[in-house]
Design a protein around this motif. Structure first.
Motif, mmCIF file in Angstrom:
data_model
loop_
_atom_site.group_PDB
_atom_site.id
_atom_site.type_symbol
_atom_site.label_atom_id
_atom_site.label_comp_id
_atom_site.label_asym_id
_atom_site.label_seq_id
_atom_site.Cartn_x
_atom_site.Cartn_y
_atom_site.Cartn_z
ATOM 1 N N ALA A 151 -9.927 5.472 4.125
ATOM 2 C CA ALA A 151 -11.173 5.735 3.899
ATOM 3 C C ALA A 151 -11.562 6.317 5.376
ATOM 4 C CB ALA A 151 -12.143 4.459 3.976
ATOM 5 N N SER A 152 -12.589 7.463 5.925
ATOM 6 C CA SER A 152 -12.844 8.574 7.032
ATOM 7 C C SER A 152 -13.347 7.446 7.523
ATOM 8 C CB SER A 152 -12.852 9.676 6.175
ATOM 9 O OG SER A 152 -12.593 10.792 5.487
ATOM 10 N N LEU A 166 -11.169 -2.310 8.578
ATOM 11 C CA LEU A 166 -10.704 -1.216 7.370
ATOM 12 C C LEU A 166 -11.838 -0.333 7.465
ATOM 13 C CD1 LEU A 166 -9.625 -4.729 6.173
ATOM 14 C CD2 LEU A 166 -8.240 -2.838 7.339
ATOM 15 N N GLY A 167 -11.532 0.132 6.884
ATOM 16 C CA GLY A 167 -12.711 0.860 5.566
ATOM 17 C C GLY A 167 -12.653 0.806 3.839
ATOM 18 N N THR A 168 -13.637 1.751 3.049
ATOM 19 C CA THR A 168 -13.911 1.633 1.907
ATOM 20 C C THR A 168 -13.061 1.735 0.774
ATOM 21 O OG1 THR A 168 -14.700 3.460 1.345
ATOM 22 C CG2 THR A 168 -16.176 1.698 2.128
ATOM 23 N N ASN A 169 -11.405 2.070 1.668
ATOM 24 C CA ASN A 169 -10.316 2.539 1.219
ATOM 25 C C ASN A 169 -10.325 2.037 -0.610
ATOM 26 O OD1 ASN A 169 -9.672 1.986 3.870
ATOM 27 N ND2 ASN A 169 -8.704 0.850 3.564
ATOM 28 N N GLY A 242 -8.182 -8.444 1.207
ATOM 29 C CA GLY A 242 -6.500 -8.061 1.522
ATOM 30 C C GLY A 242 -5.759 -6.556 0.741
ATOM 31 N N LEU A 243 -6.687 -6.429 0.099
ATOM 32 C CA LEU A 243 -6.576 -5.691 -1.073
ATOM 33 C C LEU A 243 -6.760 -4.187 -0.077
ATOM 34 C CD1 LEU A 243 -5.646 -3.934 -3.709
ATOM 35 C CD2 LEU A 243 -8.200 -3.977 -4.612
ATOM 36 N N ALA A 244 -8.073 -3.960 0.511
ATOM 37 C CA ALA A 244 -7.879 -2.831 1.945
ATOM 38 C C ALA A 244 -7.090 -2.900 2.567
ATOM 39 C CB ALA A 244 -9.246 -2.777 2.254
#
Length: 360
Positions: A151-152, A166-169, A242-244
């Motif tokens: 994510a930006s 971390l972002g909203t990836n 963890g997924l992000a």
């Protein structure tokens, strides 16, 4: 109903062609070649047609600002390097993310036709709109698509932390079907995308508890205009965090792109190159089963799921992606709803650029 449609007041709906043409005019005015401006406008309009309201024309003023200040290269030389039979790396030369990722998707589809599967990474890119745009591209060629990006901006902490690293990836997956709409899952790894928070701030609406917490005390934060004081919460607690992390390492670090502390917040910094990383995977269904047989089986399972017994309080069982089709057709016929606040911003942008304003 999308988050934007639920946020009143709305101006008169605008035709998709009106939106596409306005985006194209604006991007041409700030230096994009006509062909590139047309491609970006097409993809941004598709985002609005399918209901990704926080990723369509809503983003245009921000994109224009970044182009004007040198944060985005208006005339990139995008390069695709084939690194192995089934892999490639795209250097976006700091171009518009839509251009970089549409080229990456094309490369993935071309390679998957040869090898059955392709993994294409991207570096030196930018925000590219909703993840579903790219996961659906292989679907149109009888393939399964999988897409993710860093994510930006960072708006989430690692589980148990307080620093936004971390972002909203997002993660999007597209699976072809037969008579049923294709299965399109497009999710942020946070409870909601940050674009939705920005949209609520524009509308002057409070955000629900459970979306953000205050960094200082961990209590719910419901004022979107104070989002800089908060953190977005991950989906599923530590699982979303963890997924992000995993998606960020695969889309960012693996491609030599930004991740973690290296991410540039494009909401706060309009001049620095973001080096946004993405990846897209294309998987040729025909390497595993006849495409028509697979589609028929997907249809069968989707109907079984939709027609299964419902939990009390639920009127219907929805399959990921099926509402995109109805929303697309409805907005194509009746126009795309824009908030009055967004309409004013777009009118201001037209005046600033000296272009014909958006037409109702």
């Amino acid at each position: 109903m999308s988050a934007l449609e639920a946020a009143l007041p709305l101006s008169s709906p605008v035709s998709s062609e009106g939106i596409r043409a306005f985006i194209e005019r604006a991007l041409c005015k700030v230096g994009l070649p006509h062909q590139d401006a047309a491609k970006v406008a097409e993809l941004m309009t598709e985002a609005d047609l399918t209901g990704a309201d926080a990723h369509g024309i809503f983003r245009l003023p921000q994109y224009v600002q970044r182009i004007q200040t040198g944060g985005i290269n208006a005339k990139p030389a995008i390069k695709v390097e084939r690194t192995a039979p089934a892999t490639a790396l795209v250097d976006g030369n700091n171009g518009m993310g839509h251009l970089v990722m549409s080229r990456a998707a094309e490369a993935a589809i071309e390679i998957a036709r040869e090898t059955g599967v392709a993994w294409v990474g991207a570096q030196h890119s930018n925000h590219a709109g909703p993840a579903a745009l790219y996961a659906t591209m292989p679907v149109e060629h009888g393939m399964i698509g999988l897409y993710s990006a860093v994510a930006s901006a960072n708006h989430m902490a690692i589980w148990g932390g307080v620093e936004a690293m971390l972002g909203t990836n997002p993660l999007a997956v597209g699976i072809p079907a037969g008579d049923e709409p294709p299965v399109i899952l497009d999710i942020a790894t946070t409870m909601v995308s940050y674009g939705t928070i920005k949209n609520y701030a524009l509308q002057g609406k409070s955000i629900p508890e459970g979306w953000m917490i205050n960094k200082a005390d961990g209590k719910p934060l419901t004022d979107p205009k104070r989002s800089n004081e908060g953190l977005l919460l991950p989906i599923g607690g530590y699982k979303g965090s963890g997924l992000a992390l995993i998606l960020g390492l695969l889309a960012g670090t693996l491609n030599g792109a930004a991740f973690g502390r290296d991410v540039v917040d494009f909401n706060a910094d309009a001049t620095t190159e973001t080096n946004t990383g993405h990846f897209i995977v294309a998987l040729d269904v025909s390497r595993f089963a006849r495409l028509e047989t697979f589609k028929a089986e997907v249809d069968r399972h989707l109907r079984d799921l939709r027609n299964s017994r419902k939990l009390p309080g639920f009127d219907e069982i929805r399959i990921p992606g099926e509402q995109r089709v109805g929303r697309y057709e409805s907005r194509l016929r009746g126009g795309i709803p824009l908030s009055s606040a967004l309409r004013r911003k777009l009118d201001d942008l037209a005046e600033e650029l000296g272009i014909t304003p958006l037409e109702a």
